[in-house]
Scaffold this motif. Structure first.
Motif, short mmCIF file in Angstrom:
data_model
loop_
_atom_site.label_atom_id
_atom_site.label_comp_id
_atom_site.label_asym_id
_atom_site.label_seq_id
_atom_site.Cartn_x
_atom_site.Cartn_y
_atom_site.Cartn_z
N SER A 1 0.82 -1.22 0.00
CA SER A 1 0.00 0.00 0.00
C SER A 1 0.84 1.27 0.00
CB SER A 1 -0.92 0.03 1.23
OG SER A 1 -1.68 -1.13 1.32
N THR A 2 2.05 1.16 0.61
CA THR A 2 2.88 2.36 0.75
C THR A 2 4.31 2.09 0.30
OG1 THR A 2 3.67 1.86 2.99
CG2 THR A 2 1.54 3.00 2.81
N GLN B 1 6.89 2.90 1.94
CA GLN B 1 7.65 2.46 3.11
C GLN B 1 7.58 0.94 3.26
OE1 GLN B 1 5.44 4.99 3.09
NE2 GLN B 1 6.93 6.67 3.20
N GLU B 2 6.40 0.36 3.02
CA GLU B 2 6.27 -1.11 3.08
C GLU B 2 7.20 -1.77 2.07
OE1 GLU B 2 1.62 -1.96 4.38
OE2 GLU B 2 2.09 -1.53 2.28
N LEU B 3 7.19 -1.24 0.84
CA LEU B 3 8.03 -1.82 -0.21
C LEU B 3 9.51 -1.76 0.19
CD1 LEU B 3 8.63 -2.94 -3.02
CD2 LEU B 3 8.54 -0.59 -3.88
N ARG B 4 9.94 -0.60 0.67
CA ARG B 4 11.36 -0.45 1.01
C ARG B 4 11.77 -1.37 2.16
NH1 ARG B 4 10.86 6.02 0.06
NH2 ARG B 4 11.16 5.95 -2.21
N ARG B 5 10.89 -1.54 3.14
CA ARG B 5 11.21 -2.46 4.24
C ARG B 5 11.26 -3.90 3.74
NH1 ARG B 5 7.07 -1.89 8.81
NH2 ARG B 5 8.37 -3.52 9.71
N ALA B 6 10.38 -4.26 2.81
CA ALA B 6 10.39 -5.62 2.26
C ALA B 6 11.68 -5.87 1.47
CB ALA B 6 9.17 -5.82 1.37
N ILE B 7 12.11 -4.86 0.69
CA ILE B 7 13.36 -5.01 -0.07
C ILE B 7 14.55 -5.12 0.88
CG2 ILE B 7 14.93 -3.80 -1.65
CD1 ILE B 7 12.41 -2.74 -3.12
N GLU B 8 14.53 -4.39 1.99
CA GLU B 8 15.59 -4.51 3.00
C GLU B 8 15.67 -5.93 3.54
OE1 GLU B 8 14.82 -1.59 6.03
OE2 GLU B 8 15.16 0.10 4.66
N ILE C 1 -0.30 -5.18 -7.56
CA ILE C 1 -1.08 -3.94 -7.47
C ILE C 1 -2.52 -4.36 -7.23
CG2 ILE C 1 -1.85 -1.87 -8.68
CD1 ILE C 1 1.06 -1.59 -8.37
N GLU C 2 -2.92 -4.33 -5.96
CA GLU C 2 -4.27 -4.76 -5.61
C GLU C 2 -4.94 -3.80 -4.63
OE1 GLU C 2 -4.00 -8.65 -3.75
OE2 GLU C 2 -2.00 -8.19 -3.00
N ILE D 1 -2.78 4.19 -7.60
CA ILE D 1 -2.70 5.65 -7.78
C ILE D 1 -1.23 6.11 -7.80
CG2 ILE D 1 -3.22 7.86 -6.64
CD1 ILE D 1 -5.84 6.38 -5.61
N MET D 2 -0.39 5.43 -7.01
CA MET D 2 1.03 5.79 -6.92
C MET D 2 1.89 4.92 -7.84
SD MET D 2 1.59 8.23 -4.64
CE MET D 2 3.15 7.95 -3.80
N ALA D 3 1.28 4.32 -8.85
CA ALA D 3 2.01 3.38 -9.71
C ALA D 3 3.24 4.01 -10.36
CB ALA D 3 1.07 2.81 -10.77
#
Length: 584
Positions: free
Chosen positions: A402-403, A405-412, A438-439, A445-447
């Motif tokens: 959704s955000t 920040q979530e993506l960056r933490r997952a990549i970390e 993308i769900e 919206i932030m794609a």
């Protein structure tokens, strides 16, 4: 013209048509048989009888497994490999032994009661996948009981060459041993489209209707019936007109199946020579084998949560690694395999985590939100995926982002897992591709921003539609709003595809919409590069795409994006198909 035929409604499990005599198989009512108890001195002998029966049952399953392997039916062979594993299931056997030693039940009754207790518990769960596994437990129970009483395997003996079996349920063991020349289809009261019963029916090419409920009790033995396993109906008292019409439909269906099979090894190409990628959505190794058999070019979505759900513990890194490796081997080392990290929550529960009940679980603690909080669980899965990436073309996909920040933490977490494997000297693909589902409308919206940080998008329309329209897809009162052809949904999808194309990353779709005929030309017009569908829809989707031009799809899309009513959009696409003399 006589009285109208009676139509019983079920669920199509294996498409096709059959006209023949009904052969009704009534289930034996074990509940009416008197329970046999043993003397305390007989416990040891009863436990020995149980062990002998388990050995015999395992031998039978090994032979069945070997037969299906010889026939190049690996997916079905895996069902019996699973039964071999279940026959030594500690929960089942512990319960059986307790009933023998503590309740002094004869082994047959101990097995029957234990299997029914576990199967009933599974069938009451909310998850349809686990409900369907209850049939496997009953099958195992029946097999052990038959081995205890030294009865031979029950076979279908027939004097009639055109029989349609009617039963409450047909267990995989029974179907696997049908006389394929005598039985031309079947209908059951229970079951679902992903049950092992349905999988074997599809493998044998037998039309099957399941889940027809108590209405099947109206079918009489020897009665002429029609099985419409495309609409999911059983037709009683058919007229001459019905018989003639379904005879023609049956021939058309066979011609259609032959046409589809011719597409198995072809690339997925539009009529104006534009290549797209066509992959399958799976939840297990056996579904990967089936996808390969259907001509899928890879795996666009591996739902890994099924590894976690059927148990009270958590799968360790080694177990997960073996499954991911086996999926790669099933589909081929060059084929792309997108592994989604576990998407638990919503309607999928995980007993081992003991998560609290939520008022609105679809908007609650689920998917990536669980993974980012329970980092040990997350990194165990990531290490297993990374290790398997050394064996083939694997990508990692995060659900319900959704955000940023979530993506960056997952990549970390991925980078930390890579460091741990490197330190241990274990091989992995250091350049593994990372993508997101993308769900959530926020991500759609932030794609444009997300596209700068990942290697690919996969649009999950099942959730994207219900979140965009604020319409629960399980609620019949608002189901009409759960429609991918809603203008708002189409605009969001278009926005996501344009953002991906602008950043030159791959964009695919793994939601149900990817295989829907009304949506396919619109998605091609938007520039969707990858379609990921259920294994059984691969060939039909490839054939449809091959008959549609990308340029003409773009013209259709321009018209559709000006409309503001989903019914108008549907009518517009239907008219477009009709003008090209294409069936929907």
């Amino acid at each position: 013209e006589g009285a109208a035929a009676m139509i019983l409604q079920g669920v199509p499990a294996s498409a096709g048509y059959a006209i023949g005599k009904a052969r009704v198989i009534r289930k034996k009512d074990h509940s009416r048989q008197p329970v046999v108890r043993i003397a305390p001195s007989g416990v040891t002998k009863e436990l020995e009888r149980l062990e002998a029966a388990l050995t015999r049952a395992a031998d039978e399953l090994s032979r069945l497994h070997a037969k299906w392997i010889r026939d190049n039916r690996e997916q079905e062979a895996e069902i019996f490999e699973g039964h071999l594993f279940l026959i030594r299931d500690e929960e089942l056997l512990s319960l059986v032994r307790t009933k023998i030693t503590d309740e002094l039940l004869q082994a047959e009754f101990a097995v029957g009661e234990a299997a029914e207790a576990i199967a009933s518990r599974l069938s009451e769960l909310d998850d349809p996948y686990l409900q369907l596994r209850s049939a496997d437990i009953r099958d195992i129970g029946d097999r052990i009981c038959r081995c205890l009483s030294n009865k031979p395997v029950e076979r279908t003996e027939s004097n009639n060459e055109r029989e349609i079996l009617i039963a409450e349920d047909l267990l995989p063991t029974y179907i696997a041993q049908l006389d394929e020349a005598a039985v031309i289809g079947f209908a059951t009261s229970f079951g679902g489209a992903t049950s092992h019963t349905a999988i074997i029916a599809r493998s044998l090419g037998l039309p099957a209707v399941i889940g027809a409920g108590a209405s099947l009790e109206q079918v009489k033995d020897g009665q002429t019936i029609i099985l419409d396993a495309v609409a999911g109906t059983v037709i009683l008292e058919p007229s001459e007109g019905d018989l003639a019409r379904y005879g023609e439909l049956s021939e058309q269906h066979l011609r259609r199946m032959n046409t589809l099979r011719s597409y198995k090894d072809r690339p997925t190409r539009t009529s104006d020579d534009h290549l797209v990628e066509l992959t399958a959505n799976i939840g297990s190794v056996k579904e990967a084998l089936s996808a390969a058999d259907q001509g899928a070019e890879g795996i666009g979505l591996f739902r890994t949560e099924f590894l976690f759900m059927e148990r009270n513990d958590l799968p360790d890194e080694e177990e997960q690694y073996r499954v991911y490796r086996d999926v790669v081997q099933a589909i081929g080392p060059e084929a792309p395999v997108v592994i989604r990290t576990m998407d638990i929550g919503g309607d999928k529960e995980l007993p081992a985590l003991n998560l609290p009940q939520e008022q609105n679980p679809f908007l609650g603690f689920r998917a990536i939100r669980i993974s980012l909080e329970k980092t040990d669980l997350f990194k165990t899965q990531l290490r297993a995926i990374l290790r398997a990436s050394a064996m083939g073309n694997i990508s990692i996909m995060f659900p319900m982002i959704s955000t940023m920040q979530e993506l960056r933490r997952a990549i970390e977490a991925v980078e930390a897992s890579k460091a741990e494997l490197a330190e241990a000297g274990l091989p992995f693909n250091r350049a593994i591709r990372i993508g997101i589902m993308i769900e959530v409308p926020a991500a759609a919206i932030m794609a444009d921003r997300f596209a700068k940080e990942v290697d690919f998008f996969s649009i999950g329309t099942n959730d994207l539609v219900q979140y965009t329209m604020a319409a629960d897809r399980m609620n019949t009162k608002v189901m009409h709003m759960n429609n991918g052809l809603e203008p708002a949904v189409l605009k969001l999808i278009h926005n996501v595809i344009q953002a991906a194309v602008a950043e030159r990353i791959q964009v695919g779709m793994c939601g149900e919409m990817a295989g829907q005929p009304l949506a396919i030309p619109l998605l091609l017009g938007m520039g969707l590069q990858k379609f990921s569908v259920g294994g059984g829809s691969v060939l039909a989707t490839r054939e449809r795409i091959s008959r549609i031009g990308r340029r003409e799809s773009q013209e259709l899309l321009k018209v559709v994006l000006e409309l503001d009513d989903p019914e108008q959009i549907k009518a517009c696409v239907e008219k477009w198909y009709a003008s090209r003399q294409m069936d929907l």
